[in-house]
Design a protein around this motif. Structure first.
Motif, PDB file in Angstrom:
ATOM      1  N   VAL A 157      -1.682 -28.254  20.721  1.00 19.98           N
ATOM      2  CA  VAL A 157      -3.113 -27.431  20.340  1.00 19.98           C
ATOM      3  C   VAL A 157      -3.189 -26.178  20.956  1.00 19.98           C
ATOM      4  O   VAL A 157      -3.580 -25.224  20.331  1.00 19.98           O
ATOM      5  N   ALA A 158      -2.398 -25.910  22.108  1.00 23.68           N
ATOM      6  CA  ALA A 158      -2.589 -24.598  22.718  1.00 23.68           C
ATOM      7  C   ALA A 158      -1.732 -23.660  21.744  1.00 23.68           C
ATOM      8  O   ALA A 158      -2.174 -22.301  21.524  1.00 23.68           O
ATOM      9  N   THR A 159      -0.794 -24.190  20.936  1.00 20.69           N
ATOM     10  CA  THR A 159       0.081 -23.192  19.954  1.00 20.69           C
ATOM     11  C   THR A 159      -1.109 -22.780  18.927  1.00 20.69           C
ATOM     12  O   THR A 159      -0.963 -21.848  18.334  1.00 20.69           O
ATOM     13  N   GLU A 160      -1.442 -24.068  18.575  1.00 22.63           N
ATOM     14  CA  GLU A 160      -2.424 -23.659  17.257  1.00 22.63           C
ATOM     15  C   GLU A 160      -3.556 -22.778  17.663  1.00 22.63           C
ATOM     16  O   GLU A 160      -3.807 -21.988  16.748  1.00 22.63           O
ATOM     17  N   LEU A 161      -4.111 -22.962  18.715  1.00 22.33           N
ATOM     18  CA  LEU A 161      -5.145 -22.017  19.055  1.00 22.33           C
ATOM     19  C   LEU A 161      -4.766 -20.547  19.429  1.00 22.33           C
ATOM     20  O   LEU A 161      -5.458 -19.616  18.857  1.00 22.33           O
ATOM     21  N   GLY A 162      -3.349 -20.425  19.870  1.00 26.98           N
ATOM     22  CA  GLY A 162      -2.882 -19.079  19.965  1.00 26.98           C
ATOM     23  C   GLY A 162      -2.645 -18.523  18.627  1.00 26.98           C
ATOM     24  O   GLY A 162      -3.080 -17.413  18.214  1.00 26.98           O
ATOM     25  N   THR A 163      -2.235 -19.312  17.415  1.00 26.43           N
ATOM     26  CA  THR A 163      -2.212 -18.758  16.067  1.00 26.43           C
ATOM     27  C   THR A 163      -3.542 -18.175  15.539  1.00 26.43           C
ATOM     28  O   THR A 163      -3.839 -17.299  14.943  1.00 26.43           O
ATOM     29  N   ASP A 164      -4.591 -19.080  16.021  1.00 24.02           N
ATOM     30  CA  ASP A 164      -5.932 -18.655  15.428  1.00 24.02           C
ATOM     31  C   ASP A 164      -6.429 -17.438  16.185  1.00 24.02           C
ATOM     32  O   ASP A 164      -7.342 -16.678  15.494  1.00 24.02           O
ATOM     33  N   LEU A 165      -6.040 -17.269  17.504  1.00 24.28           N
ATOM     34  CA  LEU A 165      -6.393 -16.040  18.064  1.00 24.28           C
ATOM     35  C   LEU A 165      -6.067 -14.935  17.546  1.00 24.28           C
ATOM     36  O   LEU A 165      -6.651 -13.723  17.463  1.00 24.28           O
ATOM     37  N   GLU A 166      -4.693 -15.084  17.002  1.00 29.55           N
ATOM     38  CA  GLU A 166      -3.889 -13.730  16.692  1.00 29.55           C
ATOM     39  C   GLU A 166      -4.701 -13.370  15.286  1.00 29.55           C
ATOM     40  O   GLU A 166      -5.106 -12.469  15.115  1.00 29.55           O
ATOM     41  N   GLU A 167      -5.244 -14.410  14.343  1.00 30.30           N
ATOM     42  CA  GLU A 167      -5.706 -14.330  13.259  1.00 30.30           C
ATOM     43  C   GLU A 167      -7.139 -13.599  13.512  1.00 30.30           C
ATOM     44  O   GLU A 167      -7.585 -12.507  12.797  1.00 30.30           O
ATOM     45  N   LEU A 168      -7.724 -13.874  14.598  1.00 29.23           N
ATOM     46  CA  LEU A 168      -8.921 -13.509  14.882  1.00 29.23           C
ATOM     47  C   LEU A 168      -8.938 -12.045  15.502  1.00 29.23           C
ATOM     48  O   LEU A 168      -9.879 -11.139  14.967  1.00 29.23           O
TER      49      LEU A 168
END
Length: 332
Positions: A157-168
């Motif tokens: 989940v932390a990895t997925e959130l990190g990916t979302d943060l990069e997109e944001l």
């Protein structure tokens, strides 16, 4: 409701008596066996039978029935009570949701209570049943396997959130999308997801520290085999990595929100400067036209044949001069 119920002898599943009391007595009589009962969102009436047979503490039972608990570890006279919060990441909506798993461990028994979705209990049970050598170590193995599965999923989940943060982050610093009205809303929504994730991971550090036998709570925990402490230390190390990731995500999203607000402020200032520049440019011809529109007889060049074209050229010249000046200073 009871979703699974079995006795495990020497690490292998076997069916026991239907009566809980008889099954528990049989597991305790054999010494190397234990009873594992799994429940899903039980009602108070359904849980009363389990409470009476296993002697569970009323406070722990109340927590297991009502849910909405923080991750914790409680030691009672006849059992150990552990609360874990599995986290589910929903890719379609980019949202984080949490469930709850309550684990009671006592003399030759394990009771697991699941609330919400995303619980790893079914997968953990299948995994352990395929590994009798590990399962024969008893209830401690069940607790370790569940905690390990929950924390490992935290890493995903932390990895997925990190990916979302990069997109944001890319959206915020994009020259075309950074000023979108929905950007601030997306940042705030993401921050709430990180907060929800943090509520599941951060409080779990203390229970795992106690199970690992480290820190100020280094004493052995009842009903947990001391030989399992190195395994719980490994799980605790993974949790520390997760908590570090959560802290980084929280700081970065706060920084991104500040950067977005700063960008919006700069753009508003740019807009105000442009408006001010155009207002100044509009004021000059308005002033000249206003003076010559006062209808006085004695005014410069009033009766001159070329007065009108001269005034128009003056206005145009002043406008061009102001435009070049504002352009040079970056106002336009």
């Amino acid at each position: 409701m009871i979703v699974d119920f079995a006795i495990y002898r020497d690490g292998r599943r076997s069916e026991g008596p239907d009566d809980l009391s008889d099954a528990l007595a049989e597991a305790r009589a054999e010494g190397d066996a234990f009873l594992w009962i799994g429940l899903h969102e039980p009602t108070e009436r359904e849980f009363d039978l389990v409470t009476d047979e296993f002697g569970l503490h009323p406070l722990a039972v109340e927590d297991a029935l009502k849910a909405h608990q923080r991750p914790k570890l409680e030691v009672y006279d006849d059992s150990l009570f552990v609360v874990l919060k599995p986290v589910v990441y929903e890719p379609k909506s980019d949202r984080v949701s949490t469930g709850e798993v309550m684990i009671f461990i006592g003399d030759s028994f394990v009771v697991t209570v699941r609330h919400g979705e995303g619980s790893p209990l079914a997968a953990v049970r299948r995994l352990l049943e395929n590994d009798p050598d590990q399962l024969r170590h008893g209830p401690t193995t069940v607790l370790y396997a569940i905690a390990d599965a929950v924390v490992d999923h935290y890493l995903d989940v932390a990895t997925e959130l990190g990916t979302d943060l990069e997109e944001l982050e890319t959206e915020v610093f994009s020259p075309n999308l950074g000023g979108s009205r929905t950007t601030a809303s997306r940042i705030y929504t993401f921050k709430r997801q990180v907060l929800e994730f943090r509520r599941a991971t951060v409080p779990l550090a203390l229970p795992l520290t106690r199970l690992a036998g480290t820190g100020p709570y280094g004493a052995a925990v009842p009903f947990v085999n001391e030989r399992a402490q190195p395994f719980f230390r490994d799980v605790n190390d993974h949790l520390m990595r997760v908590n570090e990731s959560v802290e980084s995500l929280d700081r970065l999203v706060s920084d991104i929100l500040s950067a977005h607000l700063a960008q919006m402020s700069v753009r508003q200032n740019d807009d105000m400067r442009k408006i001010s520049a155009f207002a100044a440019m509009a004021a000059v011809p308005t002033l000249i036209a206003g003076i010559y529109g006062m209808n006085f007889d004695h005014m410069p060049e009033l009766h001159w044949v070329w007065a009108y074209p001269a005034v128009i050229l003056l206005m145009v010249g002043l406008e061009i001069g102001l435009y070049r000046k504002f352009k040079q200073r970056g106002w336009l």
